[in-house]
Design a protein around this motif. Structure first.
Motif, PDB file in Angstrom:
ATOM      1  N   ARG A 296      37.050  36.847  36.913  1.00  0.00           N
ATOM      2  CA  ARG A 296      37.222  38.292  37.119  1.00  0.00           C
ATOM      3  C   ARG A 296      36.340  39.106  36.180  1.00  0.00           C
ATOM      4  NH1 ARG A 296      36.802  41.511  39.884  1.00  0.00           N
ATOM      5  NH2 ARG A 296      38.149  43.169  40.594  1.00  0.00           N
ATOM      6  N   ILE A 297      36.247  38.700  34.916  1.00  0.00           N
ATOM      7  CA  ILE A 297      35.429  39.473  33.984  1.00  0.00           C
ATOM      8  C   ILE A 297      33.940  39.287  34.247  1.00  0.00           C
ATOM      9  CG2 ILE A 297      37.198  39.412  32.177  1.00  0.00           C
ATOM     10  CD1 ILE A 297      35.485  37.364  30.691  1.00  0.00           C
ATOM     11  N   ASN A 298      33.605  38.289  35.103  1.00  0.00           N
ATOM     12  CA  ASN A 298      32.221  38.099  35.520  1.00  0.00           C
ATOM     13  C   ASN A 298      31.947  38.688  36.902  1.00  0.00           C
ATOM     14  OD1 ASN A 298      30.477  36.324  33.562  1.00  0.00           O
ATOM     15  ND2 ASN A 298      32.543  35.434  33.496  1.00  0.00           N
ATOM     16  N   GLY A 299      32.881  39.512  37.376  1.00  0.00           N
ATOM     17  CA  GLY A 299      32.658  40.237  38.618  1.00  0.00           C
ATOM     18  C   GLY A 299      33.010  39.482  39.875  1.00  0.00           C
ATOM     19  N   ARG A 300      33.651  38.320  39.735  1.00  0.00           N
ATOM     20  CA  ARG A 300      34.058  37.553  40.917  1.00  0.00           C
ATOM     21  C   ARG A 300      35.544  37.748  41.175  1.00  0.00           C
ATOM     22  NH1 ARG A 300      30.444  34.091  38.084  1.00  0.00           N
ATOM     23  NH2 ARG A 300      32.175  33.134  36.946  1.00  0.00           N
ATOM     24  N   LYS A 301      35.933  37.797  42.436  1.00  0.00           N
ATOM     25  CA  LYS A 301      37.335  37.977  42.776  1.00  0.00           C
ATOM     26  C   LYS A 301      38.139  36.718  42.469  1.00  0.00           C
ATOM     27  CE  LYS A 301      36.901  41.545  46.324  1.00  0.00           C
ATOM     28  NZ  LYS A 301      37.215  41.945  47.730  1.00  0.00           N
ATOM     29  N   VAL A 302      39.404  36.914  42.216  1.00  0.00           N
ATOM     30  CA  VAL A 302      40.305  35.774  42.032  1.00  0.00           C
ATOM     31  C   VAL A 302      40.488  35.098  43.388  1.00  0.00           C
ATOM     32  CG1 VAL A 302      42.640  35.064  41.443  1.00  0.00           C
ATOM     33  CG2 VAL A 302      41.500  36.853  40.107  1.00  0.00           C
ATOM     34  N   SER A 303      40.222  33.803  43.442  1.00  0.00           N
ATOM     35  CA  SER A 303      40.370  33.079  44.709  1.00  0.00           C
ATOM     36  C   SER A 303      41.281  31.880  44.521  1.00  0.00           C
ATOM     37  CB  SER A 303      39.008  32.614  45.238  1.00  0.00           C
ATOM     38  OG  SER A 303      38.495  31.542  44.468  1.00  0.00           O
ATOM     39  N   ALA A 304      41.956  31.507  45.600  1.00  0.00           N
ATOM     40  CA  ALA A 304      42.850  30.348  45.555  1.00  0.00           C
ATOM     41  C   ALA A 304      42.073  29.081  45.244  1.00  0.00           C
ATOM     42  CB  ALA A 304      43.591  30.210  46.878  1.00  0.00           C
ATOM     43  N   MET A 305      40.890  28.945  45.849  1.00  0.00           N
ATOM     44  CA  MET A 305      40.107  27.727  45.651  1.00  0.00           C
ATOM     45  C   MET A 305      39.671  27.592  44.200  1.00  0.00           C
ATOM     46  SD  MET A 305      36.981  26.177  47.903  1.00  0.00           S
ATOM     47  CE  MET A 305      35.607  27.070  47.188  1.00  0.00           C
ATOM     48  N   ASN A 306      39.218  28.687  43.600  1.00  0.00           N
ATOM     49  CA  ASN A 306      38.786  28.612  42.203  1.00  0.00           C
ATOM     50  C   ASN A 306      39.956  28.385  41.249  1.00  0.00           C
ATOM     51  OD1 ASN A 306      36.111  28.878  42.832  1.00  0.00           O
ATOM     52  ND2 ASN A 306      36.023  31.082  42.471  1.00  0.00           N
ATOM     53  N   ALA A 307      41.124  28.909  41.587  1.00  0.00           N
ATOM     54  CA  ALA A 307      42.314  28.616  40.773  1.00  0.00           C
ATOM     55  C   ALA A 307      42.613  27.122  40.800  1.00  0.00           C
ATOM     56  CB  ALA A 307      43.510  29.416  41.290  1.00  0.00           C
ATOM     57  N   CYS A 308      42.441  26.523  41.971  1.00  0.00           N
ATOM     58  CA  CYS A 308      42.674  25.081  42.114  1.00  0.00           C
ATOM     59  C   CYS A 308      41.639  24.279  41.326  1.00  0.00           C
ATOM     60  CB  CYS A 308      42.631  24.683  43.585  1.00  0.00           C
ATOM     61  SG  CYS A 308      44.032  25.281  44.550  1.00  0.00           S
ATOM     62  N   ILE A 309      40.385  24.704  41.409  1.00  0.00           N
ATOM     63  CA  ILE A 309      39.331  24.013  40.660  1.00  0.00           C
ATOM     64  C   ILE A 309      39.624  24.083  39.163  1.00  0.00           C
ATOM     65  CG2 ILE A 309      36.887  24.087  40.024  1.00  0.00           C
ATOM     66  CD1 ILE A 309      36.326  25.057  42.906  1.00  0.00           C
ATOM     67  N   GLY A 310      40.041  25.247  38.687  1.00  0.00           N
ATOM     68  CA  GLY A 310      40.383  25.397  37.280  1.00  0.00           C
ATOM     69  C   GLY A 310      41.501  24.458  36.862  1.00  0.00           C
ATOM     70  N   ALA A 311      42.527  24.350  37.696  1.00  0.00           N
ATOM     71  CA  ALA A 311      43.647  23.457  37.380  1.00  0.00           C
ATOM     72  C   ALA A 311      43.184  22.015  37.258  1.00  0.00           C
ATOM     73  CB  ALA A 311      44.725  23.589  38.453  1.00  0.00           C
ATOM     74  N   VAL A 312      42.321  21.576  38.173  1.00  0.00           N
ATOM     75  CA  VAL A 312      41.840  20.195  38.141  1.00  0.00           C
ATOM     76  C   VAL A 312      40.966  19.949  36.917  1.00  0.00           C
ATOM     77  CG1 VAL A 312      40.370  18.510  39.334  1.00  0.00           C
ATOM     78  CG2 VAL A 312      42.036  19.845  40.630  1.00  0.00           C
ATOM     79  N   VAL A 313      40.145  20.925  36.546  1.00  0.00           N
ATOM     80  CA  VAL A 313      39.326  20.787  35.332  1.00  0.00           C
ATOM     81  C   VAL A 313      40.221  20.604  34.106  1.00  0.00           C
ATOM     82  CG1 VAL A 313      37.784  22.041  33.762  1.00  0.00           C
ATOM     83  CG2 VAL A 313      37.293  21.981  36.211  1.00  0.00           C
ATOM     84  N   GLY A 314      41.332  21.326  34.064  1.00  0.00           N
ATOM     85  CA  GLY A 314      42.272  21.157  32.956  1.00  0.00           C
ATOM     86  C   GLY A 314      42.861  19.768  32.913  1.00  0.00           C
ATOM     87  N   LEU A 315      43.149  19.212  34.071  1.00  0.00           N
ATOM     88  CA  LEU A 315      43.671  17.843  34.141  1.00  0.00           C
ATOM     89  C   LEU A 315      42.627  16.840  33.665  1.00  0.00           C
ATOM     90  CD1 LEU A 315      45.414  18.149  37.634  1.00  0.00           C
ATOM     91  CD2 LEU A 315      46.579  17.911  35.436  1.00  0.00           C
ATOM     92  N   VAL A 316      41.384  17.083  34.045  1.00  0.00           N
ATOM     93  CA  VAL A 316      40.298  16.179  33.649  1.00  0.00           C
ATOM     94  C   VAL A 316      40.114  16.176  32.130  1.00  0.00           C
ATOM     95  CG1 VAL A 316      37.803  15.797  33.753  1.00  0.00           C
ATOM     96  CG2 VAL A 316      39.060  16.361  35.844  1.00  0.00           C
ATOM     97  N   VAL A 317      40.046  17.370  31.527  1.00  0.00           N
ATOM     98  CA  VAL A 317      39.695  17.443  30.112  1.00  0.00           C
ATOM     99  C   VAL A 317      40.779  16.870  29.206  1.00  0.00           C
ATOM    100  CG1 VAL A 317      40.648  19.751  29.659  1.00  0.00           C
ATOM    101  CG2 VAL A 317      38.660  18.950  28.365  1.00  0.00           C
TER     102      VAL A 317
END
Length: 444
Positions: A296-317
């Motif tokens: 959002r602070i980079n001008g992109r809308k909040v999306s369901a797909m990106n929320a999911c990608i973020g969650a998976v990245v957290g699981l990976v790290v």
């Protein structure tokens, strides 16, 4: 109907394996490595049976996660590339994969100790010597067969992760050959070096990898990057994700299964498993929230797909550190990985390679971040930079370079070898009409 020669050869090989399994009898020279049934802890057995089921669910979850992201004419092929790993890798694991991963170390001797590069392929060939008795070094409170099956689920999902990078352009039978080569020549040696008690990276270098940040995610991430370079760009790299609810469903299944992935890696029903359970979900939550706000602070809308990608990245790290760090630190793990992976996903130079579903930016970079952060924050004597000094951290960074080079260049070679036997890429016409029809004669 004309039947391709490569399919006939493949079926003949499966037939030979099936017949051999009826008559194979290996040696029983490893009896002294096993304990009696009295050493089995029933609560540990119950938790590992549950965890193994959780981890198995992750591969179908990954198929939904990937399947929802691709274009409509490639949904089935993309999902099948994940799902088929349950069959192919499971068989390969029983035949030789487990033995290469956890057999007696084959490597070199330093100071009277043998540090393994790979396991003896004959120790557990066709699961010989894999019984209901516990193993005194690998799994002392659960049946050895349960340990082997738990580890099998990790092997199953690793090549499935790679598929997101070359989705929409890979020939199916070529992919089957590649994942067999990948398990034998990359996954099994890396698994042995990190997780066997006498493995080179785990024992000699002191690498901490609680549940697969190095073995699973870094290997898949760098193999994905190599695959993108070998197969090249899609003819039409622009597509609209077909089914966002599939992505949400897949994320939920992955998150659920990851509790078995990480907490199960304690190999016991104990406090370490409980802590890994907690750090897993908190890191994922942190990464999901960080990702959408950073978007959002980079001008992109909040999306369901990106929320999911973020969650998976957290699981990976958090995977390599799940049992080694506290819950507050897991928040930082998710936060840091979400920002770095987000930047990589949106980096124009990386996008130019056409990694279809950003596998390297998420799993590869997430795995790298996990290894670095684990090397800094892992708790315990001589476990990390903060608990052992620069020497421990330096060993981890050297291992990171070695693993990155081994998995990237090794996968690059295996893609080339695969391509010599069967062309990796589908024809332009097959790509145009979609892999669902051209490879499987199916469509949504």
């Amino acid at each position: 109907m004309k039947i391709e020669k490569r399919w006939v050869i493949s079926f003949a090989l499966i037939t030979l394996i099936a017949i051999t399994s009826l008559f194979w009898t290996g040696s029983n020279d490893l009896k002294d490595q096993f304990l009696s049934e009295d050493n089995i802890n029933t609560s540990d057995v119950a938790w590992l049976l549950t965890s193994s089921s959780f981890v198995l669910l992750m591969t179908p979850g990954l198929s939904f996660f990937y399947g929802g992201m691709v274009g409509k004419k490639n949904v089935i092929s993309t999902m099948l590339q994940s799902f088929i790993s349950l069959g192919v890798v499971s068989l390969l694991w029983v035949i030789v994969g487990f033995s290469l991963s956890f057999g007696s170390p084959i490597g070199f001797e330093i100071g009277g100790t043998t540090y393994g590069l790979i396991g003896n392929p004959l120790d557990f060939l066709f699961f010989n010597n894999v019984s209901s008795l516990p193993h005194n070094a690998l799994a002392s409170t659960i049946p050895f067969v349960l340990f082997a099956l738990f580890q099998m689920k990790f092997a199953v999902i690793t090549p499935a992760i790679i598929t997101g990078s070359f989705a929409e352009r890979v020939r199916f039978i070529s992919y089957l050959l590649f994942i067999c080569l990948f398990i034998v020549f990359i996954y099994a040696p890396l698994c042995h070096m990190v997780w066997h008690p006498n493995g080179l990276l785990g024992s000699f270098f002191g690498v901490k990898d609680f549940a697969g940040g190095t073995v699973v995610h870094m290997s898949a991430g760098f193999a994905a990057l190599a695959g993108v370079l070998v197969l090249g760009k899609r003819k039409n790299s622009e597509h609209i994700p077909t089914n966002i609810p599939f992505v949400l469903l897949g994320t939920g299944m992955l998150w659920f299964g990851w509790f078995g992935f990480n907490a199960g890696s304690a190999l016991a029903s104990n406090g370490t498993a409980a802590m890994a359970f907690a750090t897993t979900t908190i890191a994922s939550a942190s990464a999901m929230v960080t990702w959408i706000f950073f978007d959002r602070i980079n001008g992109r809308k909040v999306s369901a797909m990106n929320a999911c990608i973020g969650a998976v990245v957290g699981l990976v790290v958090i995977t390599p550190a799940a049992g080694f760090v506290s819950i507050p630190k897991s928040i930082f793990f998710g936060f840091a990985a979400a920002i770095v992976s987000n930047l990589m996903v949106n980096w124009k130079k990386l996008k130019a390679f056409d990694d279809t579903l950003d596998v390297f930016a998420c799993h590869g970079v997430g795995g790298i971040m996990g290894m670095i952060l684990t090397a800094i924050f892992a708790e315990g004597e001589n476990a990390s930079l903060l608990h052992g000094g620069w020497s421990v951290f330096g060993h981890h960074m050297l291992a990171l370079i070695l693993v990155s080079a081994f998995t990237f260049f090794g996968a690059l070679l295996l893609y080339k070898v695969t391509n010599l036997f069967i062309p990796l890429r589908v024809s332009d016409e097959a790509e145009r009409i979609g892999l669902d029809l051209s490879q499987h004669d199916e469509k949504l």
